[in-house]
Design an enzyme around this catalytic site. Sequence first.
Site, PDB file in Angstrom:
ATOM      1  N   CYS A   1     -31.657  10.410 -29.130  1.00  0.00           N
ATOM      2  CA  CYS A   1     -32.381   9.957 -27.943  1.00  0.00           C
ATOM      3  C   CYS A   1     -33.033  11.149 -27.248  1.00  0.00           C
ATOM      4  O   CYS A   1     -32.377  11.866 -26.477  1.00  0.00           O
ATOM      5  CB  CYS A   1     -31.444   9.227 -26.989  1.00  0.00           C
ATOM      6  SG  CYS A   1     -32.251   8.651 -25.485  1.00  0.00           S
TER       7      CYS A   1
ATOM      8  N   CYS B   1     -32.992  10.777 -23.425  1.00  0.00           N
ATOM      9  CA  CYS B   1     -31.698  11.063 -22.788  1.00  0.00           C
ATOM     10  C   CYS B   1     -31.388  12.549 -22.799  1.00  0.00           C
ATOM     11  O   CYS B   1     -30.946  13.113 -21.788  1.00  0.00           O
ATOM     12  CB  CYS B   1     -30.572  10.332 -23.516  1.00  0.00           C
ATOM     13  SG  CYS B   1     -30.881   8.612 -23.903  1.00  0.00           S
ATOM     14  N   ASP B   2     -31.579  13.200 -23.941  1.00  0.00           N
ATOM     15  CA  ASP B   2     -31.040  14.547 -24.153  1.00  0.00           C
ATOM     16  C   ASP B   2     -32.080  15.659 -24.175  1.00  0.00           C
ATOM     17  O   ASP B   2     -31.716  16.839 -24.201  1.00  0.00           O
ATOM     18  CB  ASP B   2     -30.245  14.580 -25.464  1.00  0.00           C
ATOM     19  CG  ASP B   2     -29.066  13.626 -25.446  1.00  0.00           C
ATOM     20  OD1 ASP B   2     -28.554  13.355 -24.346  1.00  0.00           O
ATOM     21  OD2 ASP B   2     -28.665  13.149 -26.523  1.00  0.00           O
TER      22      ASP B   2
END
Length: 307
Positions: free
Chosen positions: A130, A133-134
């Site tokens: 992701c 997300c990261d």
Amino acid sequence: MYELIIIGGGPAGMTAAVYTARKRLKVLMLTKEFGGQPMWTMDIENYMGYQFITGPELMDKFDEQVRKFPIEIKYEEVTDLAHNTDGTFSVISDGGEYQAQAVIIASGKRPRRLEIPGEAEFTGRGVSYCATCDGPLFANKNVAVIGGGNSALQAAIEVSGVAAKVYLISLTGYIAEPIVIEKLKELAQPVIEFSGYTTTEVKGAQAVETLIITNNETKEQTELTVQGVFVEIGLLPNSEYCRGILDFNKYREVVTDCRARTNIPGLFAAGDVTNGPDKQIVIAAGDGAKAAMVAYEYLLHKRGAKC
């Protein structure tokens, strides 16, 4: 006994929940979490009504609308689905067992893994699925994005804004939409492309340190110094729990007709878990609405047959 159980809390499941709640059906939604795949998407420019919105923002809008209705929601993972002899269904989750007259499967998909040495070991320690997300965790670091489709190119575009260097590794070149390829080419900091390469191994001590890739023609290996690896090679349907009772295609997607019906009466499917040709948020939401209306029609006929 519920009239309807909806499995999944992404765009398809949430839309189905709103439509069935408006029909005053007794509905249970089972989902591990709300949002589904859009929670991994930063830039959405093709969902009608919004010229631009992030995936999490759009799913917040969905969630807000769902919660306006008295829908029973349990945050549980479904592990099994059975078709009972009386035509009803048993849905087993990690939290219990539930009965329903009809079921809508809207459990979506999950990231496909590379299945190479080091991938599992370093998941969460440099290997990610992701970028949304990261990505910020890899500011001023070297990263590699694996894949050649829309999601891979979008991930490369996204992390290029924070990473020191971005490598893009694909087996056969790009299979993305032209507009996404154009955005990639227009980046102020160009990505370093390795087309025609297979990702072979992730290496490191406590976290990711290097990535080994292999040229598909010469078999020559290249070792890239990276601290992050984003795997964007497609998705697998979350359909294991209904294996053995439903028809699947070769990709393990649930086969449906144009009215969201499966091979079992009373069992419907919507969104990315199905064999629908395109995987888009707007299509998943439309599938959810369609499945809800067809399920309502099915339940009405079932009620009439009992009268």
